[in-house]
Design a protein around this motif. Sequence first.
Motif, PDB file in Angstrom:
ATOM      1  N   LEU A   1      28.210  31.075  47.469  1.00  9.65           N
ATOM      2  CA  LEU A   1      29.176  32.875  47.352  1.00  9.65           C
ATOM      3  C   LEU A   1      27.692  33.731  47.229  1.00  9.65           C
ATOM      4  O   LEU A   1      27.617  34.462  47.513  1.00  9.65           O
ATOM      5  CB  LEU A   1      29.724  32.044  45.697  1.00  9.65           C
TER       6      LEU A   1
ATOM      7  N   SER B   1      26.893  35.043  50.221  1.00 11.03           N
ATOM      8  CA  SER B   1      27.543  36.681  50.426  1.00 11.03           C
ATOM      9  C   SER B   1      27.174  37.372  49.689  1.00 11.03           C
ATOM     10  O   SER B   1      27.127  38.784  50.028  1.00 11.03           O
ATOM     11  CB  SER B   1      29.347  36.342  50.293  1.00 11.03           C
ATOM     12  N   TYR B   2      26.364  37.243  48.996  1.00  4.11           N
ATOM     13  CA  TYR B   2      25.909  38.177  48.222  1.00  4.11           C
ATOM     14  C   TYR B   2      25.041  38.649  48.913  1.00  4.11           C
ATOM     15  O   TYR B   2      24.474  40.278  48.249  1.00  4.11           O
ATOM     16  CB  TYR B   2      25.276  38.156  46.036  1.00  4.11           C
TER      17      TYR B   2
ATOM     18  N   ARG C   1      29.993  40.568  49.021  1.00  3.04           N
ATOM     19  CA  ARG C   1      30.398  40.600  47.416  1.00  3.04           C
ATOM     20  C   ARG C   1      29.411  41.598  46.662  1.00  3.04           C
ATOM     21  O   ARG C   1      28.446  41.428  46.935  1.00  3.04           O
ATOM     22  CB  ARG C   1      30.516  39.184  47.279  1.00  3.04           C
ATOM     23  N   SER C   2      29.781  41.444  45.875  1.00  3.79           N
ATOM     24  CA  SER C   2      29.330  42.493  44.275  1.00  3.79           C
ATOM     25  C   SER C   2      28.859  41.427  43.545  1.00  3.79           C
ATOM     26  O   SER C   2      28.852  40.070  43.521  1.00  3.79           O
ATOM     27  CB  SER C   2      30.508  43.329  43.380  1.00  3.79           C
ATOM     28  N   GLU C   3      27.898  41.570  42.928  1.00  2.00           N
ATOM     29  CA  GLU C   3      27.241  40.533  42.234  1.00  2.00           C
ATOM     30  C   GLU C   3      27.949  39.901  41.012  1.00  2.00           C
ATOM     31  O   GLU C   3      28.239  39.037  40.291  1.00  2.00           O
ATOM     32  CB  GLU C   3      25.905  41.134  41.246  1.00  2.00           C
ATOM     33  N   GLU C   4      29.325  41.441  40.445  1.00  4.44           N
ATOM     34  CA  GLU C   4      30.559  41.061  39.521  1.00  4.44           C
ATOM     35  C   GLU C   4      31.494  40.345  40.113  1.00  4.44           C
ATOM     36  O   GLU C   4      31.598  38.686  39.197  1.00  4.44           O
ATOM     37  CB  GLU C   4      30.821  42.270  39.371  1.00  4.44           C
ATOM     38  N   GLU C   5      31.660  39.776  41.258  1.00  8.96           N
ATOM     39  CA  GLU C   5      32.390  39.298  42.297  1.00  8.96           C
ATOM     40  C   GLU C   5      31.576  37.478  41.559  1.00  8.96           C
ATOM     41  O   GLU C   5      33.039  36.764  42.370  1.00  8.96           O
ATOM     42  CB  GLU C   5      32.688  39.686  43.805  1.00  8.96           C
ATOM     43  N   VAL C   6      30.564  37.255  42.817  1.00  5.15           N
ATOM     44  CA  VAL C   6      30.029  36.399  42.609  1.00  5.15           C
ATOM     45  C   VAL C   6      30.669  35.885  41.264  1.00  5.15           C
ATOM     46  O   VAL C   6      30.233  34.122  41.294  1.00  5.15           O
ATOM     47  CB  VAL C   6      28.917  37.057  43.294  1.00  5.15           C
ATOM     48  N   HIS C   7      29.612  36.913  40.312  1.00  8.36           N
ATOM     49  CA  HIS C   7      29.352  36.178  38.829  1.00  8.36           C
ATOM     50  C   HIS C   7      31.294  35.627  38.276  1.00  8.36           C
ATOM     51  O   HIS C   7      31.025  33.807  38.056  1.00  8.36           O
ATOM     52  CB  HIS C   7      29.373  36.933  38.450  1.00  8.36           C
ATOM     53  N   ASP C   8      32.222  36.114  38.634  1.00  5.90           N
ATOM     54  CA  ASP C   8      33.343  36.153  38.382  1.00  5.90           C
ATOM     55  C   ASP C   8      33.961  34.882  39.368  1.00  5.90           C
ATOM     56  O   ASP C   8      34.209  33.629  38.421  1.00  5.90           O
ATOM     57  CB  ASP C   8      34.767  36.790  38.528  1.00  5.90           C
ATOM     58  N   ALA C   9      33.705  34.180  40.443  1.00  2.00           N
ATOM     59  CA  ALA C   9      33.723  32.992  41.418  1.00  2.00           C
ATOM     60  C   ALA C   9      33.385  32.086  40.718  1.00  2.00           C
ATOM     61  O   ALA C   9      34.061  31.133  40.663  1.00  2.00           O
ATOM     62  CB  ALA C   9      33.847  33.218  42.531  1.00  2.00           C
TER      63      ALA C   9
END
Length: 86
Positions: free
Chosen positions: A52, A55-56, A61-69
């Motif tokens: 993850l 991928s950032y 992926r955005s920071e928000e997507e990575v944080h959520d995952a």
Amino acid sequence: LPEAAGLYERIYQNALFFFFFAFFTHLISAGAMKGHDPMAMAMMYGAPVIVLISSYDRNERSEEEVHDALKRHVKQFYEIFSGREE
């Protein structure tokens, strides 16, 4: 410098897995988590974290997507190995 990138990744990943191994060893001995193989736990926990974050770093992926995952990953891992749900 692909050689340097490969070396950096191997050192970084090895250090990260060693940290997770020590961390899970401690949690298992303290009775906070159930498990028999802290190295296997370190790999199960750490591999998705590395993927993850990478991928950032590659702007996939955005920071928000990575944080959520990452949040979902940590929650599920905790529930599996602690035997408790949050």
